[in-house]
Write an enzyme that holds these catalytic residues in place. Structure first.
Site, short mmCIF file in Angstrom:
data_model
loop_
_atom_site.label_atom_id
_atom_site.label_comp_id
_atom_site.label_asym_id
_atom_site.label_seq_id
_atom_site.Cartn_x
_atom_site.Cartn_y
_atom_site.Cartn_z
CG ASP A 196 -0.31 -0.09 2.53
OD1 ASP A 196 0.93 0.10 2.61
OD2 ASP A 196 -1.02 -0.35 3.52
CG ASP A 198 -1.51 -8.42 4.21
OD1 ASP A 198 -1.62 -9.06 3.15
OD2 ASP A 198 -2.05 -7.31 4.41
#
Ligand SMILES: *[C@@H]1O[C@H](CO)[C@@H](O)[C@H](O)[C@H]1NC(C)=O
Length: 235
Positions: free
Chosen positions: A40, A151
């Site tokens: 991100d 993640d």
């Protein structure tokens, strides 16, 4: 002559691959878990000293918008209006066909969990990727993570809930490259990413064989210097 060149080439290749030892941490965490992927571009949560176990320790290095210059330690995350981004050096890297290094957002308890900021974990992939392992450093957390959830930071793996980071850093579409959750769908689409992030994007299709969210067994290990070198953070 050709034989000599071949021998030299083999010797050079053998020397070029560094060997990484997996040294378990006594009383460390272990178990089985799940993986997802993200990139991100935001400053990772272990980049705030208050999230470290040792508050006087060095938080994870964040970068300015070029992805390679270290951001000032008081810079705010680009995902809450500031100017600190994830450094491009914190992308995954294949060492050989069965071993790789990288970084993760992780939760052991479910939800935002800073307790393991900067610890290193060996992920032994199961199922289709059985036989492959990766040592990762925990650089980030996530309120949307379940327990024993890793993640993996993979450029082009989807921006997830924070959509501002990559669009302000690299000018990508507001929902990231490819799908907001999951990212690009082929190695060829990695060409949409800035060149500095393309190798980490290709990692998903090369080392991970394009397998989505492989399950893992995991064990806490001592951090290889190559991982802490790029973050400046130790557990
Ligand atoms: C890959 O690298 C790991 C870590 O250095 C090493 O233990 C393993 O033997 C290597 N595997 C191959 C196939 O070279």
């Amino acid at each position: 002559m050709k034989v000599i060149i071949l021998v030299l080439a083999v010797l050079y290749t053998a020397q070029a691959e560094k060997h990484y030892h997996s040294i378990p941490v006594k009383y460390g965490v272990s178990g089985s878990g799940v993986t997802t992927r993200y990139w991100d571009c935001c400053q990772p949560s272990c980049g705030w000293s208050e999230n470290l176990n040792n508050p006087s320790g060095t938080p994870v290095t964040a970068c300015t918008a070029d992805g390679s210059t270290a951001a000032p330690s008081n810079a705010e995350s680009s995902c809450i209006g500031g100017t600190a981004y994830m450094c491009s050096s914190q992308q995954p890297r294949m060492v050989n066909s069965s071993f790789a290094l990288g970084y993760v957002a992780a939760s052991f308890s479910g939800g935002a969990d800073t307790s393991m900021c900067c610890a290193c974990i060996r992920l032994d992939f199961q199922g289709d990727l059985s036989g492959k392992s990766m040592i990762v450093q925990v650089t980030n957390t996530g309120g949307d993570l379940g327990s024993n959830h890793f993640d993996i930071a993979i450029p082009g793996g989807g921006v997830g809930i924070f959509t501002e980071g990559c669009s302000s850093q690299w000018g990508c579409p507001s929902t990231g490259w490819g799908d907001q959750y999951g990212g690009v769908s082929s190695e060829a689409e990695c060409s949409q990413l800035p060149s500095a992030l393309q190798s980490g994007c290709a990692f998903r299709f090369q080392f991970l064989g394009g397998v989505s969210n492989p399950p893992v067994n995991f064990e806490q290990v001592e951090c290889p210097g190559d991982l802490t070198g790029a973050t400046g953070c130790t557990y």
